[in-house]
Structure formats: structure tokens, C-alpha cells
Design an enzyme around this catalytic site. Structure first.
Site, mmCIF file in Angstrom:
data_model
loop_
_atom_site.group_PDB
_atom_site.id
_atom_site.type_symbol
_atom_site.label_atom_id
_atom_site.label_comp_id
_atom_site.label_asym_id
_atom_site.label_seq_id
_atom_site.Cartn_x
_atom_site.Cartn_y
_atom_site.Cartn_z
ATOM 1 N N LYS A 19 -2.917 -10.265 -10.892
ATOM 2 C CA LYS A 19 -4.108 -10.499 -9.971
ATOM 3 C C LYS A 19 -4.264 -9.134 -9.293
ATOM 4 O O LYS A 19 -5.329 -8.563 -9.289
ATOM 5 C CB LYS A 19 -4.142 -11.567 -8.928
ATOM 6 C CG LYS A 19 -4.991 -11.423 -7.683
ATOM 7 C CD LYS A 19 -4.784 -12.565 -6.508
ATOM 8 C CE LYS A 19 -3.807 -12.380 -5.540
ATOM 9 N NZ LYS A 19 -4.014 -11.469 -4.479
ATOM 10 N N ASP A 63 5.314 -10.189 -0.727
ATOM 11 C CA ASP A 63 4.634 -11.258 -1.362
ATOM 12 C C ASP A 63 5.859 -12.186 -2.154
ATOM 13 O O ASP A 63 5.229 -13.103 -2.564
ATOM 14 C CB ASP A 63 3.733 -10.506 -2.558
ATOM 15 C CG ASP A 63 2.389 -10.009 -2.097
ATOM 16 O OD1 ASP A 63 1.754 -9.319 -2.788
ATOM 17 O OD2 ASP A 63 2.301 -10.090 -0.891
HETATM 18 C C1 EPZ Z 1 -2.131 -5.616 -1.028
HETATM 19 O O1 EPZ Z 1 -2.892 -5.799 -0.074
HETATM 20 C C2 EPZ Z 1 -1.875 -6.878 -1.665
HETATM 21 N N1 EPZ Z 1 -3.187 -7.260 -2.267
HETATM 22 C C3 EPZ Z 1 -0.969 -7.786 -1.026
HETATM 23 O O2 EPZ Z 1 -1.057 -8.924 -1.378
HETATM 24 C C4 EPZ Z 1 0.268 -7.369 -0.581
HETATM 25 O O3 EPZ Z 1 0.758 -8.203 0.180
HETATM 26 C C5 EPZ Z 1 0.007 -5.856 0.193
HETATM 27 O O4 EPZ Z 1 -0.613 -5.145 -0.958
HETATM 28 C C6 EPZ Z 1 1.529 -5.267 0.324
HETATM 29 O O5 EPZ Z 1 2.066 -5.072 -0.815
HETATM 30 C C7 EPZ Z 1 -3.638 -6.950 -3.275
HETATM 31 O O6 EPZ Z 1 -3.154 -5.823 -3.811
HETATM 32 C C8 EPZ Z 1 -5.161 -7.538 -3.455
HETATM 33 P P1 EPZ Z 1 -1.517 -2.822 2.319
HETATM 34 P P2 EPZ Z 1 -3.223 -4.616 1.042
HETATM 35 O O7 EPZ Z 1 -2.724 -1.912 2.549
HETATM 36 O O8 EPZ Z 1 -3.590 -3.522 0.291
HETATM 37 C C9 EPZ Z 1 -1.402 -1.946 7.077
HETATM 38 C C10 EPZ Z 1 -0.881 -11.066 -2.109
HETATM 39 O O9 EPZ Z 1 -0.116 -12.084 -1.521
HETATM 40 N N2 EPZ Z 1 -2.708 -1.275 6.731
HETATM 41 O O10 EPZ Z 1 -0.464 -2.240 1.617
HETATM 42 O O11 EPZ Z 1 -4.178 -5.177 1.965
HETATM 43 C C11 EPZ Z 1 -1.467 -3.278 6.840
HETATM 44 O O12 EPZ Z 1 -1.868 -4.013 7.989
HETATM 45 C C12 EPZ Z 1 -1.650 -10.074 -1.248
HETATM 46 O O13 EPZ Z 1 -1.672 -11.183 -3.358
HETATM 47 C C13 EPZ Z 1 -3.158 -0.571 7.881
HETATM 48 O O14 EPZ Z 1 -2.491 -0.341 9.275
HETATM 49 O O15 EPZ Z 1 -1.671 -4.100 1.979
HETATM 50 C C14 EPZ Z 1 -0.044 -3.670 6.329
HETATM 51 O O16 EPZ Z 1 0.764 -4.024 7.699
HETATM 52 C C15 EPZ Z 1 -1.422 -10.406 0.190
HETATM 53 N N3 EPZ Z 1 -4.316 0.135 7.927
HETATM 54 C C16 EPZ Z 1 0.503 -2.650 5.570
HETATM 55 O O17 EPZ Z 1 -0.476 -1.599 5.816
HETATM 56 C C17 EPZ Z 1 -5.025 0.250 6.633
HETATM 57 O O18 EPZ Z 1 -6.170 0.760 6.459
HETATM 58 C C18 EPZ Z 1 0.565 -2.747 4.209
HETATM 59 O O19 EPZ Z 1 -0.839 -3.151 3.789
HETATM 60 C C19 EPZ Z 1 -4.039 -0.608 5.527
HETATM 61 C C20 EPZ Z 1 -3.087 -1.092 5.738
#
Ligand code: EPZ
Length: 416
Positions: free
Chosen positions: A22, A303
Site C-alpha cells: 500500500k 507500523d
Molecule cells: C508514512 O506516513 C506511512 N504512510 C505511515 O504508515 C508510516 O507509519 C510513516 O510513514 C512512518 O514510517 C504512508 O506511506 C502512506 P512521516 P507519513 O512523514 O509519511 C513527523 C500505515 O500504517 N512529520 O515519515 O505521514 C510526523 O509527525 C501508515 O500504513 C513532521 O513533523 O510519516 C511523524 O512524527 C501509518 N512534519 C514523523 O515525522 C512533516 O512535515 C514521521 O512521519 C512530516 C512528518
């Protein structure tokens, strides 16, 4: 809304096939906006989030057909708007921002808002795109972005963000000049996106490392591309074999991308071997407790945190879980406690004391991976477990009850 009724206590035995990822398919679908020809994507899982993305791509001007895990997508004359009623159901919709700015210099994307596991800000996405020349305003919950053109930039993320890296990667492939992404996410799904873009004629180096270099090109052609297997679905089924003391053969299992997970499961006492047929996992003895800290790839994936916690509930001894990525990813704890689990949480730390048995109970799914952990607990529990609100589950697992029932589970889906 649907619910799953699970009769626990049956060891899972047999073989399963892992579906396409996904979290690789979603960014690759959004990347099709960048192309000026059609693309064919294979191994695309039949999931709620995939169909939401195809619907959104249709609203943005791309024609999409989905059949037998294959998607044919052809970008038309693009429109800039990703409406709130779609974005609020799937935060990954924000991944259309970079491609729209790169192609038509404008985007009107609803702010995704938070979700059960955290605030999920997108400041890193916007900061990077601003460095490339985009300008943003916030209006009635929508991000309005525009740019005359995008120029290459040297961008350093505050933290390795998967979505932020993917958005900036997609913006940079058509930008004027060179872009460097520092402190980039190294997740395999980011690498898969880069491989798709390379197949379409992009110039990218360093994918999979924390420093990605992109040289912008003037256009991207179409491609045929098979999405990687889903390492989190695979990890979930490895955990299912462990929690039921069964033996499974997982075909198309991305073992190389699951090392942090398989090492922890082996520390718990599971036997995991890679064969020519796939990954063989069995668990013939009581599990031992372990400590887990979630980290960006190649560390232990957040995850898989909820799923391994279900295993810990039945392991000998005490386990400690530290969730370092999201601020509220222990929603499954209270539900596991309803089944007799002994878990204490304090902030980002959960302490799990193993018990001999879990008891089936009605429980509530709150987010995608928490739902999976409740299904795992139900498979091992004495008696019947009802998992409610499983629309969360359907976002990321293809008819999970069919796959689990094919190896001996006793699960039925009912209307709530
Ligand atoms: C991706 O989400 C995945 N989703 C998530 O999977 C996964 O848990 C996550 O990466 C971490 O591996 C998809 O790929 C669709 P991040 P994403 O940006 O991109 C902070 C699942 O269960 N952050 O890597 O949204 C954020 O708050 C889902 O399949 C900022 O502060 O995650 C978090 O603490 C859930 N500012 C950390 O970074 C930003 O602009 C990592 O988030 C972006 C992120």
C-alpha cells in the site's frame, strides 16, 4: 460498518501470498500525475486507500482503470483541487501537492488534519517546496500552492519524513536544475517510488540513503512497473504465525526489507528461514519477551509496533516498547487490556508483562495497525473476539479474514 468475529486458539498452518505494498503503491500512483504518457502498474493491492487514490486522480484529470491488481493510468489535462471529503479519509492525498506544482504550477489541497495516531503535520513538505520556489497560503482548511516554475534546491529535513521525501522527490524530478534531499527517509517504499520514476526517465541517485540527488528533466514518459511486496502485511502474518504457535510459508515476502522485524521475532524464539518458495516461519515454543524501540528505516518500523505488542502480551517475562515516531500510537493498549493483557504505559513507553492466556472480548479498532494487533490477539485468545470498526483494517489489508482463514483461522465478517 463491518466487524470481524474471531474464534481463537487455532495454530495457523499453510502458505499465503503477500500482496503489493500500500505505502509504495500510493506515492507511485500520485507520481503518474508527472507523466505525459500512460503508465501500467502491476501488483497494486485491492485496498480502500488505493480506490480512494484512484478516485482522487480521476478528479485531478487522470483516467484510471483498476483490474486484477493492475492499474492503467493516463494523465489528462490536470486540475488542481484535492477536496476535503477525500483528503480527510486518506492523509496520503497530500502526496499530490508536489506533482501538481511540478506539472501545472498550482494546487489546492485540503490540509489532511490529524488522525488517531498523531497530529501528522506537513510542515516539512511545505518548507521544502517553498525552497524550490512554491508559495503557499492557508484558506478555509485548504493549502493553496502556486509557483511559476520549480527550481532545484538543497533541502535538509528536520526529521526523516517518508511523505515529505516522496513529495519533494516527485517535485524535483521535473524541476529546473539539481536538488539534494538531506536527512531523507530511507524506507523501501521511497526506493520503490524512485525506481518507478527512474523507469519513466527521471535522473535520481542515492535513493535508500539519507542523501538523494535529483537532476531535473523536461518530461517523463510512461512505464510498466510492478509495485514491491508489502513488508508490513508480511510482518503482520509472521506475527500471526508466532502468536498462534503455527507454521506459515509466506510467498513474495520482502525478507530483506524486514530484517529489523525478523531479528526481533527470532529473539522472541521464532524460527524464520528464507527458502526458494518464500519465507518459512514457525513457532514451536513459548515466546520470550523483548524490548523494541521504533525508528526510521532500517530501524524497527512503527507500523509493526502494535502487532509485536500483541505477541509480547503472551510472551514469557516483560517487554518494553518505545514509540519514537508518533505521539499517540498506543490506542491498541486499552483494547488489549480488555482481553486480559497486562500493559502499563507512560508517555512513549509501554511495559508489557506476559500472561498465560488472553480471553476473547468485543474490542474496537482505532487505526489501521491497531486493528491488526487486535486481530492477532483474537487469533490466540480463548473464546470469541469481536473486532469492530474494521474499515480501518480494510484500508491496508486485502480481505485479511480470507487470507487468515485459508491457513486455518476461524474468522467471519458481519455487518455491525
Ligand atoms: C508514512 O506516513 C506511512 N504512510 C505511515 O504508515 C508510516 O507509519 C510513516 O510513514 C512512518 O514510517 C504512508 O506511506 C502512506 P512521516 P507519513 O512523514 O509519511 C513527523 C500505515 O500504517 N512529520 O515519515 O505521514 C510526523 O509527525 C501508515 O500504513 C513532521 O513533523 O510519516 C511523524 O512524527 C501509518 N512534519 C514523523 O515525522 C512533516 O512535515 C514521521 O512521519 C512530516 C512528518
Amino acid at each position: 460498518m463491518d466487524k470481524l468475529i474471531i474464534e481463537g486458539g487455532v495454530p495457523l498452518i499453510g502458505s499465503m501470498t503477500i500482496s503489493g505494498s500500500k505505502n509504495a503503491a500510493l506515492p507511485i500512483l500520485f507520481a503518474s500525475i508527472l507523466l505525459d504518457e500512460a503508465a501500467t502498474l502491476r501488483n497494486v493491492p485491492d485496498l480502500r486507500d488505493i480506490h480512494t487514490t484512484l478516485k482522487l486522480l480521476g478528479m485531478l484529470g487522470c483516467s484510471c482503470e483498476y483490474q486484477d491488481e493492475q492499474v492503467r493510468v493516463r494523465p489528462g489535462s490536470l486540475l488542481p483541487e484535492a477536496p476535503y471529503e477525500l483528503v480527510r479519509t486518506m492523509r496520503a492525498s497530500v502526496l499530490c501537492l508536489g506533482p501538481l506544482l511540478a506539472r501545472i504550477g498550482q494546487a489546492r489541497v485540503a490540509l489532511p488534519g490529524g488522525c488517531a495516531i498523531g497530529a501528522r503535520p506537513v510542515d516539512q513538505h511545505l518548507k521544502g517546496l517553498e525552497q524550490m520556489g512554491a508559495r503557499f497560503e492557508l484558506e478555509q482548511g485548504y493549502i493553496l500552492g502556486h509557483c511559476r516554475e520549480l527550481n532545484g534546491a538543497h533541502i535538509t529535513f528536520d526529521m526523516p519524513t517518508v511523505g515529505g521525501t516522496e513529495n519533494l522527490l516527485m517535485a524535483a524530478v521535473l524541476a529546473e536544475g539539481e536538488t539534494i534531499l538531506e536527512n531523507a527517509a530511507r524506507e523501501p517504499e521511497v526506493v520503490d517510488l524512485a525506481h518507478f520514476l527512474l523507469a519513466c526517465g527521471a535522473h535520481i541517485e542515492g535513493q535508500g540513503t539519507s542523501r538523494i540527488h535529483i537532476a531535473g528533466v523536461s518530461r517523463l514518459h510512461g512505464a510498466e512497473y510492478a509495485v514491491m511486496s508489502d513488508r508490513i502485511e508480511a510482518g503482520t502474518f509472521l506475527a500471526a504465525a508466532g502468536i498462534t504457535c503455527g507454521e506459515l510459508l509466506l510467498r513474495h515476502c520482502p525478507a530483506n526489507e524486514l530484517e529489523a522485524v525478523t531479528l526481533k521475532l527470532q529473539d522472541m524464539g521464532m524460527k524464520i528461514t528464507t527458502t526458494s518458495e518464500g519465507v518459512l516461519v514457525n513457532c514451536a515454543r513459548p515466546l520470550r519477551g523483548v524490548d523494541v524501540t521504533t525508528k526510521p528505516y532500517p530501524g524497527f518500523p512503527t507500523d509493526m509496533q502494535a502487532q509485536i505488542m500483541s505477541l509480547m502480551c503472551l510472551a514469557e517475562g516483560t517487554s518494553v516498547v518505545e514509540e519514537t515516531i508518533f505521539e499517540n500510537r498506543f490506542m491498541h493498549v486499552m483494547e488489549l487490556e480488555r482481553m486480559g493483557a497486562q500493559i502499563r504505559t507512560s508517555g512513549h513507553i509501554a511495559m508489557v508483562r506476559g500472561v498465560r492466556r488472553l480471553a476473547g472480548a468485543p474490542v474496537m479498532a482505532s487505526d489501521l495497525r491497531a486493528s491488526a494487533s487486535l486481530v492477532l490477539a483474537g487469533l490466540a485468545a480463548n473464546g470469541t473476539t469481536e473486532v469492530r470498526r474494521i474499515y480501518h483494517l480494510d484500508r491496508g489489508y486485502e480481505r485479511i479474514e480470507n487470507k487468515l482463514n485459508s491457513v486455518g483461522a476461524r474468522i467471519r465478517r458481519e455487518k455491525e
